[in-house]
Motif scaffolding. Sequence first.
Motif, PDB file in Angstrom:
ATOM      1  N   ALA A 132       2.935   8.242  -0.910  1.00 52.19           N
ATOM      2  CA  ALA A 132       3.395   8.997  -2.078  1.00 52.19           C
ATOM      3  C   ALA A 132       4.745   9.654  -1.808  1.00 52.19           C
ATOM      4  O   ALA A 132       5.634   9.660  -2.672  1.00 52.19           O
ATOM      5  N   TYR A 133       4.916  10.195  -0.598  1.00 54.02           N
ATOM      6  CA  TYR A 133       6.176  10.860  -0.237  1.00 54.02           C
ATOM      7  C   TYR A 133       7.338   9.868  -0.211  1.00 54.02           C
ATOM      8  O   TYR A 133       8.377  10.086  -0.850  1.00 54.02           O
ATOM      9  N   ALA A 192      -7.071   6.543  -2.780  1.00 56.04           N
ATOM     10  CA  ALA A 192      -6.091   7.640  -2.750  1.00 56.04           C
ATOM     11  C   ALA A 192      -4.646   7.179  -2.796  1.00 56.04           C
ATOM     12  O   ALA A 192      -3.739   8.006  -2.670  1.00 56.04           O
ATOM     13  N   THR A 193      -4.402   5.889  -2.989  1.00 54.98           N
ATOM     14  CA  THR A 193      -3.034   5.355  -2.958  1.00 54.98           C
ATOM     15  C   THR A 193      -2.602   4.852  -4.322  1.00 54.98           C
ATOM     16  O   THR A 193      -3.271   4.008  -4.921  1.00 54.98           O
ATOM     17  N   SER A 194      -1.474   5.355  -4.806  1.00 55.85           N
ATOM     18  CA  SER A 194      -0.897   4.894  -6.072  1.00 55.85           C
ATOM     19  C   SER A 194      -0.289   3.508  -5.891  1.00 55.85           C
ATOM     20  O   SER A 194       0.493   3.280  -4.965  1.00 55.85           O
ATOM     21  N   THR A 195      -0.636   2.579  -6.774  1.00 47.57           N
ATOM     22  CA  THR A 195      -0.109   1.216  -6.697  1.00 47.57           C
ATOM     23  C   THR A 195       1.414   1.195  -6.864  1.00 47.57           C
ATOM     24  O   THR A 195       2.122   0.518  -6.116  1.00 47.57           O
ATOM     25  N   ASP A 242       3.099   2.734  -3.868  1.00 49.18           N
ATOM     26  CA  ASP A 242       2.911   1.838  -2.731  1.00 49.18           C
ATOM     27  C   ASP A 242       3.895   0.669  -2.801  1.00 49.18           C
ATOM     28  O   ASP A 242       4.427   0.225  -1.775  1.00 49.18           O
ATOM     29  N   ASP A 243       4.158   0.186  -4.005  1.00 47.67           N
ATOM     30  CA  ASP A 243       5.135  -0.895  -4.171  1.00 47.67           C
ATOM     31  C   ASP A 243       6.526  -0.435  -3.742  1.00 47.67           C
ATOM     32  O   ASP A 243       7.248  -1.155  -3.037  1.00 47.67           O
TER      33      ASP A 243
END
Length: 518
Positions: free
Chosen positions: A145-146, A453-456, A459-460
């Motif tokens: 996310a960061y 917990a990971t945004s797609t 993450d891309d």
Amino acid sequence: MANAYKSMKEQFVSNHSGGSVTEINLVTSIAPSMARQQDRTNKLTGPKAAYLLWAALQSRHLLFQKQSPAALLADFFINVGGLLLSLTLYSSMPGTLLALFIGPAILILALPATREATTKTTVLKKVETQKSDMPDYPRRPFLTAYRGGMLVITSIAILAVDFNVFLRRFAKVETWGTSLMDVGVGSFVFAAGLASSKSFSQNHPDSALSRSLPERFIQSIKQSLPLLILGVVRLISVKNLDYAEHVSEYGVHWNFFFTLAFLPVALCFLQPMIKALPGMSHGYMGLMLASVYEMALQTTHLKSWILIAPRTSIISQNKEGIFSCVGYLAIFLLGIETGSIVLPRRLPRAGLLYKILRSTGSQVESSRIIFLASIGFLCLTYSMLLLPFYAPRLFPWLSIPVSRRLANLPYVLWIGAYNTGQLLMFALVESLVFPSVYKASNATQEKQAIGIATSTILDDYNSGGLIIFLLANLGTGVVNLSIDTLKVRNLEATAILTIYMAILTVLARLCRGIKLKL
């Protein structure tokens, strides 16, 4: 470009004095502020609003779990659209955008979760599995996310700066001061160092420390060569297209790709010194390097030469880009040091801090607290080191302003404090909203918890890294050569930026398998 229009474009992004650190922290947390210039030392303590809303929707309703078109669109509007609005239409509306994100997030977290979400986000009963099957370097959703968010805001800003909708105090300062875009380039280098830190761990099987100097040098050349080629291509393109340039930013020929290409090679020769000196680490070396550079700026004619000397030779024509590499190398080292704390599963035993916090709960909970405390300690350290530069009455001999153009010591410390503060906020959201990431008892449970917990979208962007940065630069050039950005109204500019970011997001998904890293 016609000479008159080119001159107008160059003036539009030149001679700015920036804004306050408070405002920068607030804007990048989707909470715009009209903070005054003197409020520089204040820090934002709240978490990233967009990430908090995304986390609330995911943890309570698994809204983004199936990655349907509707879910991806919602992910885009929250994690990309929110940052875009904070830099454009809502940049002078304090509190409004914050309420639109924080309010629903708190409400969603306060209400019960769905049965499916409760089942999938609750750690299952421990099974007879050894934890040895869990990797030493697990994926960290808050790092995704960061880094993803940092690339999103960087991609938006490098095009938005050419439109009137982007406040001029957000643009890069001429010499002294702080701005949103100044923190962007430093954060990019810091994040690159953080991602590279695994390669310099003695416990990692592919550690660079196990190789000889010639082997490390050859590897560093391989890493730098693509960046060097990109820098040359950009230089030729800018000159041939007569594209608008801000010469005092890096120089006549230098650009940011050359700075990135310099870092792996320079680190190759610093590494033996870091390894040989007792008690030395990447962080200490970074602070020492920045301090020596600052002493040279203050005690010799180097500072005045960089700022005002005529551009009569190839060195003097690119003096800002060449000498700022020292500061960016220091930032890269601070990023590596931070990565040595936040990437491994087994945290360094922090001496007295570890002993004090050890009694706060179970071993898992204690490790999580130490993990957060370690990031907070880094942020506090950089902030305390930076404070004297902002307290001229107490430390008159240290009254040195931040300069991204020089990449001086205050700039290095500011980037370190800003990024560790951002990491702490993201980690706090993850710890509170997705505790199962820290409580999994085997690799299968952990993989499931990390996936939830990971945004797609983020993450891309995180996976794309330098490829996304390159595509964003190309997109910026295409838009600027196609549109007279100075005459575009605010609403139209926001629409253009939305389309540009939508295309970049699609490209980020298509380029996931392409790797280009420091």
